[in-house]
Design an enzyme around this catalytic site. Structure first.
Site, PDB file in Angstrom:
ATOM      1  N   GLY B 460     -34.279 -29.310 -27.030  1.00  0.00           N
ATOM      2  CA  GLY B 460     -34.844 -27.980 -27.233  1.00  0.00           C
ATOM      3  C   GLY B 460     -36.338 -27.912 -27.456  1.00  0.00           C
ATOM      4  O   GLY B 460     -36.969 -26.907 -27.141  1.00  0.00           O
ATOM      5  N   LYS B 624     -47.775 -23.157 -26.917  1.00  0.00           N
ATOM      6  CA  LYS B 624     -46.631 -22.244 -26.868  1.00  0.00           C
ATOM      7  C   LYS B 624     -45.356 -22.915 -27.391  1.00  0.00           C
ATOM      8  O   LYS B 624     -44.701 -22.390 -28.294  1.00  0.00           O
ATOM      9  CB  LYS B 624     -46.431 -21.763 -25.427  1.00  0.00           C
ATOM     10  CG  LYS B 624     -45.490 -20.586 -25.306  1.00  0.00           C
ATOM     11  CD  LYS B 624     -45.426 -20.060 -23.872  1.00  0.00           C
ATOM     12  CE  LYS B 624     -46.542 -19.077 -23.575  1.00  0.00           C
ATOM     13  NZ  LYS B 624     -46.342 -18.349 -22.309  1.00  0.00           N
ATOM     14  N   THR B 625     -45.027 -24.062 -26.847  1.00  0.00           N
ATOM     15  CA  THR B 625     -43.774 -24.700 -27.278  1.00  0.00           C
ATOM     16  C   THR B 625     -43.909 -25.293 -28.679  1.00  0.00           C
ATOM     17  O   THR B 625     -42.939 -25.324 -29.433  1.00  0.00           O
ATOM     18  CB  THR B 625     -43.359 -25.805 -26.290  1.00  0.00           C
ATOM     19  OG1 THR B 625     -44.469 -26.659 -26.052  1.00  0.00           O
ATOM     20  CG2 THR B 625     -42.885 -25.224 -24.982  1.00  0.00           C
ATOM     21  N   GLU B 696     -39.893 -32.662 -37.163  1.00  0.00           N
ATOM     22  CA  GLU B 696     -39.357 -32.809 -38.516  1.00  0.00           C
ATOM     23  C   GLU B 696     -40.232 -32.097 -39.546  1.00  0.00           C
ATOM     24  O   GLU B 696     -39.751 -31.327 -40.370  1.00  0.00           O
ATOM     25  CB  GLU B 696     -39.250 -34.297 -38.890  1.00  0.00           C
ATOM     26  CG  GLU B 696     -38.734 -35.202 -37.787  1.00  0.00           C
ATOM     27  CD  GLU B 696     -37.224 -35.140 -37.609  1.00  0.00           C
ATOM     28  OE1 GLU B 696     -36.579 -34.293 -38.251  1.00  0.00           O
ATOM     29  OE2 GLU B 696     -36.689 -35.942 -36.814  1.00  0.00           O
TER      30      GLU B 696
END
Lengths: 240, 734, 326
Positions: B460, B624-625, B696
């Protein structure tokens, strides 16, 4: 309950309450009226066939040893297939399907496992996440809690029905532009819900969008961007 | 700003059109449906199991239990060895080690028939006393017998006890469950002795090794496809018993078997963040200098596997402190083994540490940021190494400004907006930057496209997009001309996706392979007639064209170069690894979450009016990601802080809220206003791009930020997560 | 899920006639609760009578009341312009329930019949007197954060989960049903029942009876109303406690008032004593606080839900305050 008693019960029901069939027939006529193409002559034949076969099987049912033999010979499965399915005529993304399905089949499993339309996702199977959201007759619903057998003549739109070839629906474009997803698994449900959210008139503020999109869980946590995407489509004013 | 710094997800089209294929969605002719039936007790043995009714049910093809299973040959070989797979060997014998442990696999020709048949299976048990309550079993704690499990001491043991000002407290976090939206799922099939898995795995190579071990087949014979993952957050770091079961079923029937866990089984069979009790002891001078810090954690594990995570590690280096002690213990309980969940260990540890820092700051009458700045660590005292880079102070500043920290009062309950009590809080997070050896193949094709191949997958975060961006930067090719092939075996070997290491590992490998490929292309060109007499150093490569720097009219397209050399493709495969230089430094990402809460103390309602998440992750490859990942990590932390807890009825040793209606995760309405801020400064050491990792640390520090803000708003200090409304309102027992 | 026969009913009469002959038959409308329960094997009917074809979807305003068909969808009622205007409390309560997708599917009749969310009820290998009489109550001595503080018994401490029903209880609605013996009317507050020794019975419907409509008599609660739902997240969660508050104010004096609570009992919990106390009083926070405390008299908690006494009183006070300020 094992199959034998299951079957048994069914057959006894049929014997005692033939009115069930009267009802079924009425229903079929009703659907015929709505859409004459729905019920074909073949269907009627198979129905008669079904009654004949179940009549035969009823006789067996009263003689337990034969019944046991029947099941050992796998007749049970054959007869079960007749007993357990109902005809369904359903339109998905503009394509008509005439099917025989078990009454217990959900719309979600019908789409994913039988029609190979896997864009609609199974996230919880209990109406608790929204991943399976599709439009039925223009309304967003949860396909996991919808029995397909109750969707006679319904028009279903899934995520696969939005784009026209490479031309994306404005909501799909906005989701890409605003990065309204990460893993993409809740995305089809979010997009179907987002379109409906605007059409219903529930996208008048970020706050309202948040509330009316709360039935679609995103574990990646893309909510901020999802609201951006819906806001842009709403403000763009395109017809959806 | 480079042209690739804000590109859209390259798999976006597939994901928004429903054409992305997740594991259980591969169209497999002849596939049949399997599901697992779980035990209804938490510990004991199976006395008898009645499968007759299921076997007789329509459409049933097989029912497999410990009584009739064909035990994989590897069960003997890999007995206790951990190998990406759990030591729990499904259907091995009659023992039951946790509630909902699979005791039968039912396979039928349709999904509906399989589900019904599964409901017909009934088992009787010899019950044994179970233990699922960490708080009651804490006396059974043990030390893990590895180097990582050793106690850590710097300076005086428990030196905090000698300080001018001492603060001690205990914090607990409950069991939390990853719950990606996609259920754990697999399609398993065999071609002779060669298994193929379409499965939800964070590590293609790890799954191959694990399956090879269990079935005693060569690793190369195991094919794994995991091209799209509907999230995982750590639960895909094991090969779980359900995957082995599907393979067993497929082998027995010689047909492909599709097996999808129920959402309920996602809570019981594929790991979780372990229930952990932490004790903090902080000592400081009255002026606010930390002099001692002790961090102890007791966490649950299963009865059959020692699980540990870095819960106490952050306390060793994040603040400057002469005397530091950490201890980590585990308690075996009758549950499935935990598995690292996003921000593993550090997320748990930072809740205790960052709450304790806040509590100590309050005790010292210091602003919590001021207190942290007073104890800023100029180097890593644990490893005694310099930081490769550290922009934590910039994160503090960026967050303070955006959240409006100046409006915060140190005295709780002193700021109001209407009837709402206003509180501000922050929490620091960190996570190590790791880099695994990674192979990438880069190919120029005559059509002008660049293909990048690696077996790494993307659960993802946008791995494919990151690879594309780096490939485009190095080669100058447009993003549209870059094709990523990933997430399956047979490609150059990539790492497991986890530990925030993917960009550092795979990105670097893409970087290196592309540079080598460009050099190769340029080298090839320099030998051609067009560049006769031009030194190779004067040739450039841009957008598929090799040209002379001095005379741009002299140029060769890649396509013509390939044709001229009768090549179908120009290829480089390269293994990239961290260099020795990196070992001299301590390389960490840092994050700081800031929250402004509004609290209605009468209803216990906590609104997150504003969340600002700041991070120093080195270079940001794609704004963006990366922002998406940071938003998402914060939302995960909000779930941890406010609502997530797997509740166990210890009388039965089983969870009672193992569904999405009763185990709450944040919904859209919970997230009012979110902002993300990246320092975005290149780390000079970590890797060629200068990234440090994000996945994380995006979550670490969020839960304590909320707890600290709630304290600031109400004066209530909640030390046991989640901070549900009943912990805020005054409760009277009638 | 066990397979079953499905019959589409064409009139309420044939629906009732059909089901009368069956032991293990059930009506199905929206299916949002029933299909879920069937998937969990909590219920396993042999036959479903699909009643969606029945002409019971209309919302009709007639003299002195509104009649809402049992098959009207939750969203349809919540967003009906006339309902919003004349029965805003009902609209607010409906909008607070579930998600929009579920509200599009769920019907008024089905909402009234939805089962408790008690985890022990849903888990078939746990004790639950409601699901399996005489198997015991798992929630007593177990996990009972969601559970009842009023009217529970040693057999069952589950709560009724609906939001809509809390508003309907407050608004003195009537339930119209049709059964083998003909049609009858049930007071909404008598429709759901307390568990006693027979928690398997949620309501006072007779066997094979079908809900055909709900009627709400006209009233003056069109402005100062509020439905306050307190839950563990902002949306898409069941209530820990909810309050339907309706005030009819004249010059800041409470001319009439309705109060009902959700999440506290096996049925919508009408707070008649607090209503009586409030009537004639001038609006003040103190009066609302007293009403809240009064309403909590007789509450009994079970450990996990101890907080509901404070929360309940506070929610009542808050709901009344918000209603009065509108």
């Amino acid at each position: 309950m094992n199959f034998i008693t299951f079957c048994d019960l069914r057959l006894l029901n049929l014997l005692e309450y033939p009115s069930d069939f009267a009802n079924l027939k009425i229903d079929r006529m009703a659907s015929k009226k709505n859409n004459p193409k729905e019920v074909t002559e073949n269907d009627s034949n198979s129905r008669r066939d079904f009654i004949k076969k179940s009549g035969l099987f009823t006789a067996l049912a009263f003689t337990p040893p034969s019944l046991v033999m029947a099941s050992e010979n796998k007749w049970d499965e054959k007869i079960a297939e007749y007993l357990e399915t109902v005809p369904l005529s359903i339109e998905v993304n503009g394509k008509k399907h005439n099917l025989n399905i078990e009454p217990r089949t959900t719309l979600l499993d019908l789409l994913r496992e039988q029609l190979q339309l896997t864009g609609t996702k199974k996230g919880c199977d209990h109406g608790q996440c929204g991943a399976c959201t599709v439009h039925v007759n223009g309304t967003r619903i949860l396909s996991c809690l919808t029995l397909a057998s109750m969707q006679q003549n319904a028009e279903v739109t899934t995520i696969e029905g939005l784009a026209k070839g490479k031309k994306l629906h404005p909501m799909q474009e906005a989701f890409i532009k605003h990065d309204g997803f990460q893993c993409g698994y809740c995305t089809p449900g979010q997009i179907m819900s987002g379109i409906a959210c605007i059409k219903e008139g529930h996208a008048n503020s970020r706050e309202e969008i948040r509330e009316y999109m709360s039935g679609n869980i995103c574990r990646c946590g893309a909510y901020h961007n999802i609201v951006d995407a819906i806001t842009e489509v709403k403000e763009g004013g395109k017809e959806l | 700003m480079s042209k690739t710094s804000n590109i859209n997800r390259v798999d976006g089209f597939a994901k928004v059109t429903g054409s992305a294929t997740y594991s259980a969605e591969y169209k497999t002719p002849g596939v049949v449906y399997g599901c697992l039936v779980g035990s209804t007790i938490a510990r004991g043995r199976i006395k008898s199991i009645d499968t007759k009714k299921a076997e007789w049910a329509p459409g049933v093809l097989a029912v497999i239990t410990h009584l009739n299973v064909d035990k994989p040959t590897g069960y003997q070989k890999v007995k206790d060895k951990r190998n990406f797979g759990q030591p729990l060997q499904i259907f091995k014998d009659d023992s039951v080690l946790y509630y909902d442990q699979p005791i039968a696999l039912v396979i039928a020709d349709t999904f509906e028939r399989m589900q019904y048949a599964a409901s017909l299976i009934k088992a009787d048990y010899f019950k044994e006393e179970h233990s699922t309550d960490l708080q009651k079993a804490a006396d059974k704690e043990k030390k893990i017998d590895t180097e990582k499990g050793n106690d850590y001491h710097r300076g005086e043991h428990d030196g905090y006890k000698n300080a001018e000002v001492i603060f001690e407290a205990e914090y607990t976090i409950p069991t939390e469950v990853h719950n990606p939206m996609e259920l754990a799922n697999i399609i398993a099939k065999w071609d002779g002795n060669k298994p193929t898995l379409y499965t939800k795995s964070q590590g293609v190579e790890g799954t191959r090794r694990s399956v090879a071990g269990v079935f005693d087949v060569p690793v190369e014979d195991v094919s794994v496809f995991s091209e799209y993952l509907g999230g995982a957050f750590g639960m895909g770091l094991h090969t779980w018993p359900y995957e082995i079961a599907a393979l067993m079923g497929a082998k027995k029937l010689n047909r492909p078997v599709k097996l999808v866990l129920h959402r309920e089984q996602m809570f019981t069979n594929v790991g979780f963040r372990p229930f952990t009790i932490q004790k903090m002891g902080l000592g400081a001078t009255k002026a606010g200098k930390l002099t001692g810090l002790t961090h102890e954690a007791v966490a649950m594990t299963s009865s059959y596997e020692d699980f540990m995570e870095g819960t106490v590690n952050m306390s060793r280096f994040i603040y400057d402190c002469a005397n530091v002690s950490t201890r980590y213990r585990i308690v075996p309980l009758d549950t499935c083994t935990p598995i690292w969940m996003r921000g593993p260990g550090e997320a748990t540890g930072s809740f205790a540490l960052e709450c304790a820092m806040d509590e100590m700051a309050y005790k010292l009458n210091l602003d919590p940021i001021e207190f942290r700045k007073l104890n800023y660590a100029e180097k890593d005292q644990e490893q005694n190494k310099p930081w490769s880079s550290k922009y934590l102070l910039e994160c503090y500043e960026g967050g303070m400004e955006r959240i409006g920290w100046k409006n915060r009062k140190n005295e709780p309950g002193s700021v109001k907006e209407g009837n709402w009590l206003v509180g501000y809080g922050m929490g620091t997070g960190t996570f190590g930057c790791y880099r695994s050896p990674t192979s990438v193949k880069a190919k120029f094709l005559p059509d002008g496209n660049l293909v990048l191949q690696c077996s790494v997958n993307d659960m993802g975060p946008g791995t494919a997009t990151m690879m594309t961006a780096i490939g485009a930067e190095i080669t100058g090719l447009p993003v549209e001309n870059i094709i990523i092939e990933m997430g399956k075996s047979g490609l150059p070997k990539g790492p497991t996706q986890g530990g925030s290491a993917t960009t550092s590992s795979v990105g670097s490998a893409v970087h290196d392979a592309c540079n080598l490929l460009v050099s190769k292309a340029v080298g090839l060109a320099s030998g051609t007639l067009a560049f006769k007499g031009i030194p190779i150093t004067e040739l450039t490569f841009e957008n598929g064209v090799i040209s002379s720097k001095k005379n741009s009219s002299k140029s060769v397209t890649l396509a013509s170069l390939l044709t001229a050399n009768k090549l179908d493709e120009l290829t480089v495969e390269n293994l990239s690894k961290a260099d020795e230089e990196a070992k001299k430094y301590s390389i960490y990402s840092f994050s700081v979450h800031f929250v402004k809460v509004l609290v209605n103390p009468n209803l216990g309602k906590i609104r997150l009016a504003h969340v600002v998440s700041c991070a120093d992750i080195g270079t940001v490859i794609n704004q963006k990601t990366s922002a998406g990942q940071m938003y998402g990590g914060a939302v995960g932390g909000i779930g941890m802080g406010l609502m997530e807890a797997l509740e166990i009825d210890h009388r039965f040793g089983r969870p009672i809220n193992n569904n999405f209606a009763d185990y709450h995760v944040p919904v859209n309405a919970d997230i009012e206003k979110q902002e993300v801020f990246f320092v975005n400064k290149k780390d000079p050491i970590s890797n060629p791009m200068g990234t440090k990792g994000l996945g994380e640390t995006a979550l670490v520090g969020m839960a304590p930020a909320i707890a600290n803000a709630v304290f600031n708003a109400t004066g209530k200090r909640v030390r046991d997560l989640p901070i549900t409304l009943d912990k805020i309102i005054e409760t009277v027992k009638v | 899920m066990k397979n079953f026969q499905i019959i589409r009913a064409l009139s309420s009469r044939t629906a009732v006639t059909n089901i009368s002959k069956e032991n293990e038959a059930m009506f199905i409308a929206g299916g949002t609760n029933l299909v879920d329960l069937m998937k969990k094997n909590v219920v396993a009917p042999d036959k479903l009578i699909d009643i969606n074809g029945l002409d019971l979807k209309e919302i009709e305003f007639v003299k002195g009341k509104v009649s809402i068909g049992a098959l009207a969808k939750n969203s349809q009622v919540a967003e009906d312009v006339a309902i919003k205007e004349k029965h805003p409390l009902l609209s607010l309560a409906l909008a607070a329930g579930a998600s929009q997708q579920i509200r599009h599917m769920a019907t008024v009749g089905g909402n009234m019949l939805q089962k408790t969310r008690c985890s022990y009820y849903y888990n078939t290998d746990m004790p639950c007197n409601k699901r399996t009489p005489k198997s015991g109550c798992g929630a007593i001595g177990g996990s009972n954060r969601m559970h009842a503080i009023f009217g529970a018994s040693d057999s069952c401490i589950a709560v009724h989960p609906s939001d809509m029903c809390i508003a309907l209880a407050a608004l003195d609605a009537q339930v119209l049903v049709e059964g083998p013996k003909g049609k009858r009317q049930i007071k909404f507050t008598d429709f759901h029942r307390l568990p006693g020794n027979t928690p398997e019975k949620d309501n006072t419907l007779e066997a094979k009876e079908l809900i055909t409509s709900v009627e709400i008599p006209d009233h003056n609660f069109t402005k100062n109303v509020h439905y306050l739902k307190v839950r563990d997240r902002t949306s898409y969660a069941f209530a820990l406690v909810s309050v339907a508050a309706a005030l009819d104010l004249k010059n800041n004096v409470i001319n009439d008032v309705r109060l009902a609570m959700g999440g506290v009992a096996h049925k919508p919990w009408r707070l008649t004593e607090a209503e009586e106390f409030l009537k004639g009083k001038t609006v003040s926070e103190e009066v609302f606080r007293q009403a809240g405390d009064l309403a909590m008299k007789g509450a009994r908690t079970y450990g996990g839900n101890d907080f509901k006494i404070t929360l309940g009183a506070n929610t009542i006070t808050e709901a009344l305050t918000i209603a009065a300020s509108k």
